[in-house]
Scaffold this active site. Structure first.
Site, PDB file in Angstrom:
ATOM      1  N   LEU A  21       0.829  -1.214   0.000  1.00  0.00           N
ATOM      2  CA  LEU A  21       0.000   0.000   0.000  1.00  0.00           C
ATOM      3  C   LEU A  21       0.854   1.252   0.000  1.00  0.00           C
ATOM      4  CD1 LEU A  21      -2.715  -1.016   2.634  1.00  0.00           C
ATOM      5  CD2 LEU A  21      -2.819  -1.246   0.149  1.00  0.00           C
ATOM      6  N   GLY A  22       1.943   1.219   0.737  1.00  0.00           N
ATOM      7  CA  GLY A  22       2.801   2.383   0.839  1.00  0.00           C
ATOM      8  C   GLY A  22       4.073   2.030   1.579  1.00  0.00           C
ATOM      9  N   GLY A  24       7.170   3.667   4.403  1.00  0.00           N
ATOM     10  CA  GLY A  24       7.549   4.685   5.360  1.00  0.00           C
ATOM     11  C   GLY A  24       9.049   4.685   5.536  1.00  0.00           C
ATOM     12  N   GLU A  28       7.301  -1.076   5.178  1.00  0.00           N
ATOM     13  CA  GLU A  28       6.242  -0.997   4.190  1.00  0.00           C
ATOM     14  C   GLU A  28       4.893  -1.285   4.833  1.00  0.00           C
ATOM     15  OE1 GLU A  28       7.892  -3.900   1.602  1.00  0.00           O
ATOM     16  OE2 GLU A  28       6.869  -5.591   2.567  1.00  0.00           O
ATOM     17  N   VAL A  29       3.830  -0.894   4.122  1.00  0.00           N
ATOM     18  CA  VAL A  29       2.469  -1.087   4.617  1.00  0.00           C
ATOM     19  C   VAL A  29       1.744  -2.026   3.670  1.00  0.00           C
ATOM     20  CG1 VAL A  29       0.303   0.018   5.267  1.00  0.00           C
ATOM     21  CG2 VAL A  29       2.469   1.238   5.577  1.00  0.00           C
ATOM     22  N   ASP A 136       4.206  17.168  10.072  1.00  0.00           N
ATOM     23  CA  ASP A 136       4.468  16.727   8.699  1.00  0.00           C
ATOM     24  C   ASP A 136       3.162  16.593   7.922  1.00  0.00           C
ATOM     25  OD1 ASP A 136       6.089  16.084   6.570  1.00  0.00           O
ATOM     26  OD2 ASP A 136       6.270  13.965   7.088  1.00  0.00           O
TER      27      ASP A 136
END
Length: 462
Positions: A21-22, A24, A28-29, A136
């Site tokens: 999904l994404g 960081g 990872e996600v 952020d």
């Protein structure tokens, strides 16, 4: 039930999709789906062997995130720690990142931007009421649920600025440069106005599809023009109508003491203006959650730029957060220690059942505008991609799973990394582009350029 048995039950009941999904700073996600209920959660996976300095940072993030419970904040469900890996379980926002809804150099419909802005302010106001600064805020850290509800995510840089009524000044320069308030570079600074400044940059990005500057230092020419009031004919400001520009000027006031508060932003004329519903019959009326007065004299409230942006489909936001099935399920999991460190077997590793992406489950994955089908097979598609990437002087590499990683710099000379996964879907090949690091708007510009270059092999019917 022992912790070990509870963990086994958790592993058996949840599927982990291979699709990421994404990403960081420390991992990872991935998406987890319950085999029986089809409930979905996001799982942030941190590899402590790879990121040896992650532990303290993750502990700070979790300590803050677990205190939060608000409709416009991504929900924290729990964590599980292992000797070499850690799993953070979070609410899954099926609509993806906010930047996916922003058309580069164009923006989005004002009704949608207003609705998202209201929800963003609501979430930030909640954080500040808890004495927490996000530090952020940017479209990449703002997610959208399947129901069109905005969710603030990623609390890796969040900090406590007020405790027992006593406020402290911040002195750490952190965040993403184009979104940082000028006082962050000078330090010390107050937390709340700095977060509000970042919201102002998100506001401009939503309406214009671009960022006004790369940073707010004294040497930046675009910011220097802003400070000297010599910006009016420059983009992105020239795309804004008088009322939107008025709000931007007051939110992005260089003097933090004169910057609008969250309450003052909500009362601003642009925020109260009735833009009507979006063009889609399925879209929500932007004022239905909190009806605003119609201001007939405000003909300049809409932006001057003719934004032919893709329709943003939103469902009616609920006024009060309703406890979802997933929240109930995760509450039950927490009480049975599903996410706790195993006590009877410290070496027990959490192994999810890996599930490939197929046509049947593809619709359950995160929504992105950066995907398309191609007419060619995998080999020919890769050949076309290699040729175009080389002609554009983009650095790329192919991993063992067949995914392309593209590394470049954006127009602000910041690093930009994105990935291309080639997914076999119903006898067709889908190219799925995903941002890995950098600005979402700059990523979408690169995607559009690559899509244009590949137009001769793109399937027009899908």
């Amino acid at each position: 039930m022992s912790s070990e048995n509870a963990t086994s039950a958790f592993v058996e009941d949840w599927l982990c999709y291979n699709n990421i999904l994404g990403e960081g700073a420390y991992g990872e996600v991935k998406l987890l789906v319950h085999k029986h209920t089809q409930e979905k959660i996001a799982c942030k996976i941190i590899n402590h062997k790879k990121y040896k300095d992650a532990s303290a940072q993750i502990n700070r993030e979790v300590t803050i995130h677990k205190l939060l419970d608000h409709e416009n904040i991504v929900k924290y469900f729990g964590r599980r720690q292992e000797p070499l890996k850690e799993y953070i379980f979070l609410e899954y926002a099926e609509g993806g990142e906010l930047f996916q809804l922003i058309e580069p150099d164009i923006g989005m419909p004002s009704a949608s931007a207003q609705l998202f802005m209201k929800q963003l302010l609501c979430g930030v106001n909640y954080l500040h009421s808890k004495g927490i600064a996000h530090r952020d805020i940017k479209p990449e850290n703002i997610l959208i649920s399947a129901d069109g509800i905005l969710k603030i995510s990623d609390f890796g840089l969040a900090t406590l600025f007020r405790f027992k009524g006593k406020e402290r000044l911040l002195d750490k320069k952190c965040g993403t440069k184009p979104y940082l308030a000028p006082e962050v570079f000078q330090r010390p600074y107050r937390a709340q106005p700095a977060d509000i400044w970042s919201c102002g940059i998100v506001f401009v990005a939503m309406l214009t599809g671009e960022l006004p500057w790369s940073d707010t230092t004294e040497v930046n020419p675009e910011f220097a023009k802003w400070k000297r009031n010599m910006y009016i004919s420059d983009t992105p400001w020239s795309k804004l109508g008088n009322t939107a520009l008025s709000l931007a000027r007051k939110v992005l006031h260089c003097d933090s003491k004169k910057r609008l508060t969250l309450e003052e932003i909500e009362r601003h004329a642009w925020m109260q203006f009735y833009f009507g519903s979006n063009t889609s019959s399925d879209s929500v009326d932007s004022s239905s959650e909190n009806p605003a007065k119609r201001c007939n004299s405000m003909v300049e409230a809409e932006t001057k730029h003719n934004r032919e942006a893709p329709t943003v489909t939103l469902s009616q936001p609920v006024t009060l957060f309703r406890q979802s099935k997933i929240m109930q399920a995760m509450d039950n999991i927490r009480t049975t220690n599903y996410f706790s460190q195993p006590t009877q077997n410290d070496n027990l590793m959490l192994q999810f059942t890996q599930s490939p992406i197929t046509k049947d489950n593809f619709d359950s994955l995160i929504k992105r505008m950066t995907r398309f089908y191609v007419l060619t097979n995998r080999e020919k598609t890769l050949e076309s991609l290699y040729s175009i990437l080389d002609s554009l002087h983009l650095t790329w590499s192919l991993d063992v799973n067949g995914a392309l990683t593209i590394t470049t710099t954006d127009s602000h000379k910041n690093q930009l990394i994105f990935k291309v996964n080639l997914l076999d879907m119903d006898k067709k090949l889908l190219l799925d582009f995903r941002l890995s690091k950098g600005c979402g708007l700059q990523f979408k510009k690169k995607f559009i350029k690559l899509k244009e270059c590949l137009s001769n092999i793109i399937s027009k019917n899908d």
